[in-house]
Design an enzyme around this catalytic site. Sequence first.
Site, PDB file in Angstrom:
ATOM      1  N   HIS A 363       1.257   5.887  -8.704  1.00  0.00           N
ATOM      2  CA  HIS A 363       1.897   4.789  -7.965  1.00  0.00           C
ATOM      3  C   HIS A 363       2.812   3.916  -8.808  1.00  0.00           C
ATOM      4  O   HIS A 363       3.267   2.877  -8.332  1.00  0.00           O
ATOM      5  CB  HIS A 363       0.846   3.879  -7.328  1.00  0.00           C
ATOM      6  CG  HIS A 363       0.096   4.509  -6.203  1.00  0.00           C
ATOM      7  ND1 HIS A 363       0.466   4.382  -4.895  1.00  0.00           N
ATOM      8  CD2 HIS A 363      -1.007   5.282  -6.199  1.00  0.00           C
ATOM      9  CE1 HIS A 363      -0.393   5.033  -4.120  1.00  0.00           C
ATOM     10  NE2 HIS A 363      -1.289   5.595  -4.894  1.00  0.00           N
ATOM     11  N   LYS A 553       5.984 -10.584  -1.826  1.00  0.00           N
ATOM     12  CA  LYS A 553       5.429  -9.471  -2.596  1.00  0.00           C
ATOM     13  C   LYS A 553       4.856 -10.074  -3.874  1.00  0.00           C
ATOM     14  O   LYS A 553       5.081 -11.250  -4.150  1.00  0.00           O
ATOM     15  CB  LYS A 553       6.501  -8.439  -2.938  1.00  0.00           C
ATOM     16  CG  LYS A 553       7.787  -9.058  -3.508  1.00  0.00           C
ATOM     17  CD  LYS A 553       8.860  -8.017  -3.797  1.00  0.00           C
ATOM     18  CE  LYS A 553       9.621  -7.538  -2.604  1.00  0.00           C
ATOM     19  NZ  LYS A 553       9.308  -6.182  -2.192  1.00  0.00           N
ATOM     20  N   ARG A 554       4.108  -9.267  -4.664  1.00  0.00           N
ATOM     21  CA  ARG A 554       3.615  -9.799  -5.926  1.00  0.00           C
ATOM     22  C   ARG A 554       4.792 -10.301  -6.777  1.00  0.00           C
ATOM     23  O   ARG A 554       5.904  -9.770  -6.714  1.00  0.00           O
ATOM     24  CB  ARG A 554       2.832  -8.718  -6.686  1.00  0.00           C
ATOM     25  CG  ARG A 554       1.444  -8.500  -6.143  1.00  0.00           C
ATOM     26  CD  ARG A 554       0.585  -9.740  -6.292  1.00  0.00           C
ATOM     27  NE  ARG A 554       0.295 -10.001  -7.689  1.00  0.00           N
ATOM     28  CZ  ARG A 554      -0.794  -9.572  -8.323  1.00  0.00           C
ATOM     29  NH1 ARG A 554      -1.726  -8.903  -7.665  1.00  0.00           N
ATOM     30  NH2 ARG A 554      -0.968  -9.838  -9.602  1.00  0.00           N
ATOM     31  N   LYS A 559      10.590  -7.076  -9.828  1.00  0.00           N
ATOM     32  CA  LYS A 559      10.888  -7.295  -8.398  1.00  0.00           C
ATOM     33  C   LYS A 559      12.001  -8.322  -8.213  1.00  0.00           C
ATOM     34  O   LYS A 559      12.534  -8.507  -7.132  1.00  0.00           O
ATOM     35  CB  LYS A 559       9.625  -7.709  -7.658  1.00  0.00           C
ATOM     36  CG  LYS A 559       8.550  -6.618  -7.653  1.00  0.00           C
ATOM     37  CD  LYS A 559       7.298  -7.057  -6.928  1.00  0.00           C
ATOM     38  CE  LYS A 559       6.140  -6.092  -7.045  1.00  0.00           C
ATOM     39  NZ  LYS A 559       6.190  -4.970  -6.082  1.00  0.00           N
ATOM     40  N   THR A 661       6.317  -0.834   0.328  1.00  0.00           N
ATOM     41  CA  THR A 661       5.887  -0.587   1.708  1.00  0.00           C
ATOM     42  C   THR A 661       6.220  -1.802   2.564  1.00  0.00           C
ATOM     43  O   THR A 661       6.397  -1.672   3.776  1.00  0.00           O
ATOM     44  CB  THR A 661       4.376  -0.291   1.782  1.00  0.00           C
ATOM     45  OG1 THR A 661       3.691  -1.222   0.939  1.00  0.00           O
ATOM     46  CG2 THR A 661       4.067   1.115   1.337  1.00  0.00           C
ATOM     47  N   LYS A 665       7.777  -2.290   6.544  1.00  0.00           N
ATOM     48  CA  LYS A 665       7.237  -3.165   7.594  1.00  0.00           C
ATOM     49  C   LYS A 665       8.331  -4.075   8.148  1.00  0.00           C
ATOM     50  O   LYS A 665       8.418  -4.300   9.359  1.00  0.00           O
ATOM     51  CB  LYS A 665       6.088  -4.010   7.027  1.00  0.00           C
ATOM     52  CG  LYS A 665       4.885  -3.169   6.615  1.00  0.00           C
ATOM     53  CD  LYS A 665       3.934  -3.919   5.683  1.00  0.00           C
ATOM     54  CE  LYS A 665       3.022  -2.906   4.984  1.00  0.00           C
ATOM     55  NZ  LYS A 665       2.316  -3.489   3.815  1.00  0.00           N
TER      56      LYS A 665
HETATM   57  C1  NBG Z   1       2.416   0.199  -6.139  1.00  0.00           C
HETATM   58  C2  NBG Z   1       3.927   0.266  -6.315  1.00  0.00           C
HETATM   59  C3  NBG Z   1       4.642   0.126  -4.988  1.00  0.00           C
HETATM   60  C4  NBG Z   1       4.075   1.134  -3.991  1.00  0.00           C
HETATM   61  C5  NBG Z   1       2.563   0.975  -3.912  1.00  0.00           C
HETATM   62  C6  NBG Z   1       1.934   1.981  -2.981  1.00  0.00           C
HETATM   63  C7  NBG Z   1       0.771  -0.099  -7.939  1.00  0.00           C
HETATM   64  C8  NBG Z   1       0.215   0.433  -9.199  1.00  0.00           C
HETATM   65  N1  NBG Z   1       1.789   0.554  -7.399  1.00  0.00           N
HETATM   66  O1  NBG Z   1       6.010   0.356  -5.155  1.00  0.00           O
HETATM   67  O2  NBG Z   1       4.343  -0.728  -7.213  1.00  0.00           O
HETATM   68  O3  NBG Z   1       4.641   0.949  -2.725  1.00  0.00           O
HETATM   69  O4  NBG Z   1       1.978   1.151  -5.177  1.00  0.00           O
HETATM   70  O5  NBG Z   1       2.271   3.272  -3.352  1.00  0.00           O
HETATM   71  O6  NBG Z   1       0.297  -1.091  -7.447  1.00  0.00           O
END
Ligand code: NBG
Length: 818
Positions: A363, A553-554, A559, A661, A665
């Site tokens: 991920h 988002k975080r 980002k 994601t 949304k």
């Molecule tokens: C996160 C990514 C996102 C991705 C999500 C779900 C982690 C390690 N990865 O870009 O930063 O959409 O995983 O796949 O949190």
Amino acid sequence: MGKGSVTDYHDLASLGEDIRRHILSNLGNDLYPPDPFRYFSGLAYAVRDRLIRMWLATQTAYYDSMSKRVYYLSMEFLPGRFLMNAIINMGMEQGCRETVTDLGFSLDDLAEEERDAGLGNGGLGRLASCYMDSIATCGIPGCGYGILYDYGLFHQTIVNGWQEEQADNWRRHGSPWVIDRMEHLYEVRFHGRSEAYADDKGNLRYRWADADTVMAMPCDILLPGHGGGHVTSMRLWAAASSQEFSLRDFNQGDFVGAMQAKILSENISKVLYPNDEPVAGKELRLKQQYFLVAATLRDIVRRHRKPGPAAFEGFADQVAIQLNDTHPTIAVAELMRILVDEEFLPWEDAWDICRETFAYTNHTVLPEALETWPMDLLGRVLPRHLEIIAEIDRRFQAEVAARHPGDDGKLARMAIIDRGSSRVRMAHLAIVGSHAVNGVARLHSDILRQHVFPDFDAFYPGKFTNVTNGVTPRRWLLQANPVLSALITEAIGPDWVRDLTELRRLAPLAEDAAFRQSWRAAKRDNKKRLARYVLRKAGLGINPDTLFDVQVKRMHEYKRQLLNVLHVVTLYNRLRRDPGLAVPPRTVLIGGKAAPGYFMAKRIIRLITAVAEKINADPAMRGRLRMLFLPNYCVSQAEKVIPAADLSQQISTAGMEASGTGNMKFALNGALTIGTLDGANIEIMQEVGEDNIFIFGLTADEVAAARTRGVDPRSRVRDDPELAEALDMIGRGFFAPDDPGLFTPVVESLLDRGDYYCVTADYRACLEAQDRVNALYLDPDAWSRKSILNTANMGFFSSDRAVMEYARNIWRIEPLKE
Ligand code: NBG
């Protein structure tokens, strides 16, 4: 499974009675005065009764079909609230509304009483929860496994503009959805040593001696699919102290010592680790990972044996295990240990079973998130596993050496145990121990193959694949956006809920003026709803008749919330210079949590609150520009924010956001995306069309090239007076008159430390894209057309499509028919 029975399970006639009964005899409370939390809990238990009956029927159907099952192993799940999701998926919404109204409440108010289950950091955990919804809806046999943390991700408040963290004690008022199953306790071991011995036949064997033990208690949360009557579950493990452990000390008279051991062992499931914190050397984190893995594999093996003495040769025909990121990779060594040390299978046979069973999803490409464990730590906590990993590595290296004689560089690069640093590379173990490895968006999967793991891709042709992420339309459109959902269903019927590609039929309606009008009215309703929420939560009024520009988002430098701020400061400067500027009035909303130890992310939150304060206090900005930091971004807040957004900011440095994601949304709810060619943005662009999205900035290749070349950000500033002005204001304390140096580190990260995230490089392109946004928003019909086309073309991004790809290509599981 026996259908027709689904409605019987719901048994709405007795719902009101059940709610009262649960309040009285289960919660031990009075019905009066009518307290909303109490009635929420009563309703949740009444819904749970019905869920349990459906879940039992689903389990029977799984056993009867003898089908293969998938187990989704994840250190994080981010379900948010359960109530409305369960009610809607079970088709009980109307009945519940009526019953609850009879009891003197509104269902929406009761739903607001529920605390989010925030057992994840962000996208990774939320993806796992979307996949659970789709696994249930599509009827794929299987379930999720995770940890029942006492404390989820911290609760964020903003105090004097700074983030403060509070413990998230989410079960403080009880948790009706969690079913404790004390009867299935498993012992999990740590420490001790590996001991060699000879069995009866003189074979050399190994066993794990003198270990400390902790008990793992399973707690189930049941998750209904939409419509079909399937109910899956998340089995979350809670740590409890082991009896033998405490009794041993107790018998020696050390009562307090025994209690201490008890407390220490229960710490394992105490708290979720925030990501972006250095995890290296954190023994507790390794223990959490092994705790999840050991308990889960015990449970899977127990289930495998349940119908009778099953042979392990058939294991991988019955069991698929998906490793959600690198975190649960120790499972590879644990399954080998079970098969070799406990079931006495020959190593080669055990290894074949392992590789057929596991698949690994990566991920992230951020190097700090690709876990490695120091050998001494791993050897101390899991002595036998270190031996097993060393043996896997030895055999793997021999294979590589046989195919690439003399290529020591390749051997060193591919090694599971990095001899230089004496660390175990868990991602390498996951790749070697799985039959499939996938990234989460096309670009990300390409980067994995070409840049992160090229040696492995060449060594294992066909092992690397892609499954682009998806989101569940049930929570993210049907539930979060009832107004728009109703409009869509009126236009094209209800089938889109289970087949999102149906939304395509909305496309022609983009040309229908009356439909566009209704589309805008739905958006405006959602903006009003958000405005009420913001007033309640943050005490600030925002105007629904402005462009809602949202980035939630975080908080992370990649980002680029900072790029967003630079745009806002520039817009502020332009409006100050030219009050008549022809741009639509705008409300900029930013929300997200920063890891508690991430200095720069926290400083950027402070910058956002400072800029917001200045702008919102400036009379010249009234009716033109507002900005707000939304505290405590979480799933339930996302459900309110996303349907209200006009513009969705997805502006990561290209190559760094694996997928995203949130981007899906927003677009699903008719927001237009301003974004870079990163992660799933690229595929969103392909689906909705280049004319219906605002793309800007460097590509992933250009970012890589710029980093190699090394560009001087100061020259960019010299060439761009607006950028120079914005950075100067931030750097010199225009937004922090009482503490002028407050944001110097932020500016320094751009100008003196190489601007690794390419903020200055993308600044001008970002502003030009925002100019296009402004021009379009001034033409409401043109905007609505594109908004409709966004929703209409998001069918591909359903998590149903994603889990069906996993089921067909990776798990090789057929969904059960209803
Ligand atoms: C996160 C990514 C996102 C991705 C999500 C779900 C982690 C390690 N990865 O870009 O930063 O959409 O995983 O796949 O949190």
